[in-house]
Design an enzyme around this catalytic site. Sequence first.
Site, PDB file in Angstrom:
ATOM      1  N   HIS A 118     -10.555  -6.236  -2.139  1.00 25.80           N
ATOM      2  CA  HIS A 118     -11.411  -6.143  -1.039  1.00 25.80           C
ATOM      3  C   HIS A 118     -12.691  -5.435  -1.368  1.00 25.80           C
ATOM      4  O   HIS A 118     -12.696  -4.313  -1.876  1.00 25.80           O
ATOM      5  CB  HIS A 118     -10.792  -5.373   0.091  1.00 25.80           C
ATOM      6  CG  HIS A 118      -9.758  -6.019   0.725  1.00 25.80           C
ATOM      7  ND1 HIS A 118      -9.783  -7.345   1.603  1.00 25.80           N
ATOM      8  CD2 HIS A 118      -8.269  -5.943   0.822  1.00 25.80           C
ATOM      9  CE1 HIS A 118      -8.596  -7.544   2.011  1.00 25.80           C
ATOM     10  NE2 HIS A 118      -7.816  -6.667   1.446  1.00 25.80           N
ATOM     11  N   ASP A 128     -12.074 -10.534  -0.755  1.00 26.30           N
ATOM     12  CA  ASP A 128     -13.154 -11.009  -0.135  1.00 26.30           C
ATOM     13  C   ASP A 128     -14.325 -10.147  -0.576  1.00 26.30           C
ATOM     14  O   ASP A 128     -14.095  -8.966  -1.393  1.00 26.30           O
ATOM     15  CB  ASP A 128     -12.948 -10.678   1.411  1.00 26.30           C
ATOM     16  CG  ASP A 128     -12.281  -9.480   1.648  1.00 26.30           C
ATOM     17  OD1 ASP A 128     -12.628  -8.529   1.247  1.00 26.30           O
ATOM     18  OD2 ASP A 128     -11.505  -9.274   2.893  1.00 26.30           O
ATOM     19  N   GLU A 180      -6.072 -10.440  -2.213  1.00 27.95           N
ATOM     20  CA  GLU A 180      -6.651 -10.541  -1.012  1.00 27.95           C
ATOM     21  C   GLU A 180      -8.179 -10.551  -0.925  1.00 27.95           C
ATOM     22  O   GLU A 180      -8.928  -9.827  -0.559  1.00 27.95           O
ATOM     23  CB  GLU A 180      -6.119  -9.247  -0.137  1.00 27.95           C
ATOM     24  CG  GLU A 180      -4.724  -9.150   0.262  1.00 27.95           C
ATOM     25  CD  GLU A 180      -4.348  -7.805   1.267  1.00 27.95           C
ATOM     26  OE1 GLU A 180      -5.355  -7.324   1.706  1.00 27.95           O
ATOM     27  OE2 GLU A 180      -3.102  -8.005   1.308  1.00 27.95           O
ATOM     28  N   GLU A 191       0.950  -1.314   0.166  1.00 29.34           N
ATOM     29  CA  GLU A 191      -0.042  -0.049   0.086  1.00 29.34           C
ATOM     30  C   GLU A 191       0.920   1.264   0.059  1.00 29.34           C
ATOM     31  O   GLU A 191       0.665   2.044   0.998  1.00 29.34           O
ATOM     32  CB  GLU A 191      -0.769  -0.101   1.180  1.00 29.34           C
ATOM     33  CG  GLU A 191      -1.906  -1.294   1.164  1.00 29.34           C
ATOM     34  CD  GLU A 191      -2.851  -1.264   2.006  1.00 29.34           C
ATOM     35  OE1 GLU A 191      -2.817  -0.568   3.348  1.00 29.34           O
ATOM     36  OE2 GLU A 191      -3.726  -2.304   2.203  1.00 29.34           O
ATOM     37  N   ASN A 222       1.906  -4.468  -3.414  1.00 30.97           N
ATOM     38  CA  ASN A 222       0.657  -5.062  -3.219  1.00 30.97           C
ATOM     39  C   ASN A 222      -0.369  -3.673  -2.992  1.00 30.97           C
ATOM     40  O   ASN A 222       0.383  -2.945  -2.197  1.00 30.97           O
ATOM     41  CB  ASN A 222       0.641  -5.831  -2.097  1.00 30.97           C
ATOM     42  CG  ASN A 222      -0.816  -6.745  -1.725  1.00 30.97           C
ATOM     43  OD1 ASN A 222      -1.485  -7.031  -2.685  1.00 30.97           O
ATOM     44  ND2 ASN A 222      -1.137  -6.508  -0.535  1.00 30.97           N
TER      45      ASN A 222
END
Length: 575
Positions: free
Chosen positions: A457, A492, A490, A378, A421
């Site tokens: 996400h 979700d 990641e 990030e 990432n």
Amino acid sequence: MLLDTLRRLSLRLTGVIAIAGAGLLSSFPLAAESAKTDWRTSHELLEYDWSHLAGAEVTAAGVRIEGLGRAIIPPADAADEPVTPNPPINLRGPILQVKGEFYLGAHLRFEGEPGGYVTFYGDLPLVQDEWRQDGKSVTLGVTDQQLIVEIQNGIGDYRRQEYPFSPAEETILELARVAGGFVIMADGDVMGDIDDPGIFSSGEIVFGAHADVGRAFVLTRLIAAPMMPGSRVSVIDPELPIVEPDPVGLRRLAESHAPHLAIGTAVSAIPLLSDASYARILAQNFNMLTPENAMKFQAIHPRPDRYAFADADAIVEFAERNNMAVHGHTLVWGEALPRWVTETAFTDAQVQRLLADHIATVVGRYKGRIASWDVINEPLQPFAPELRTGSPWYRAMGEDYIAFALREAHRADPAARLYINEFACEERNAKSDGLYRLARRLLERGVPLHGIGFQMHEDMTEEYQPVNAEAFRDNVQRFIDLGLEVRISEMDVNLHEEDSPERQVAQAEYYSSLLELAVDQPAFSAFSTWGFTDRYSSLQDWWEPEGFGNGLLFDPQMRPKPAYDALRQALVRHR
Ligand code: XIL
């Protein structure tokens, strides 16, 4: 009458009257000395594995415990809050099974000033890197003037009792669970009794021990014994499980239908080592795992000169036993930094040195065992193309911290694939443009950057639609054209308050649309979800001890949701 039994038992077990011991011991055998176990058998828990407890060292005198000060810093929006202690748990050590009335005794030999704690966990905590939800536990601790008893009852209630006490050099702390309550003894004196709200109702106890920072002690004995006929105490010595992959589970399907693509998920050490169904589903379905929090700076490097590798080690060993690859997460990030990093007045050169040491130590420890790393996590502003400037890394080195960290990681393990990432870069937008330009600049300078992780996400509600798969495909292509690998890192899909059978079907279709894309494009190295079960999910609200998330593939009861099946189908469809 009970107190009498307790005193007698305590004396026998602690050896205070060891000279008279021969007769007593034969009526109260230690497990190690007796093949035949009856209700009176007591157990020396230090005979089991204590070598995998962070901060502990197994010595001839016992288990030496050193203060690590491991803690969870509050999230950015509550930065003034105090840190939450996150002491190590002996997850690979003995598990005590208890029934009825029992006794636990710990002997602590202090080195210098006293400051030591032993914790008996009936239910383990849920540990994230921004918060920790306590389970059920009793902690007995000693400082120079006090005996401390802390009770966590599993629904957020916490009780602390302090008793004036001057510890002996070798202090004996004892807890008896008798008739609905706890009796606490220290150095042979009864200090008090406390109601038991059911701390050990699970019937199992896991142990932890820690010291205050700068303090150390040797745990010389840790004894468990039943107290009454009909009570029972026994010990399990857990092992890292080996699980056969499910022939029709995700990993096997990917291995035959899309061999370029690892099927990954984020993993937490506590459920991995304490919940058999978690370990089983994990190894049946995934061939790559990412430590969710165990390798973050504050978890793995809690003091300037101390690392806490145990949880990360367990995850890596579990992966190796089960033929899974590991994706390391994460070396350089502005979050999850311990206070010693953010609050010490280091010079820029010192910050650079400490970052280089951190990378060399962590990457070096797992050299050859970790396939790929999120070296940089990030780096960009939440929703803008510019770099974040608030981290100690940027402040000390400017943009160069990125190239510096990638080079150091490459030096520590030349075979590892190195990633940046990031979130909110799935579609073409100002932020993903910024990420693209950053990647291009690095590659033009010959910096060892091999791939980009797109976190994915996503939120999916009536009001909010997640990133469309086509928009993602279009955006990701330009990164692939730079010669980079890409991964969904990641994923979700949070349904928030709108979880329902229908929404779960929509969630399933969305999951499979992304997997299809990754299956079609050989530049995708991995498709990874951020956890796999709503039982242990970062989407859970921290203030809800009974709550769960709803964004993952298995429900809180560990049953597959439609999304799981949809992913299987997406793999099967692919030739
Ligand atoms: C999350 C973890 O899942 C939580 O347990 C923790 O409390 C906060 O961090 N981007 C990342 C991950 O790169 O490290 C974050 O993980 C989620 C967002």
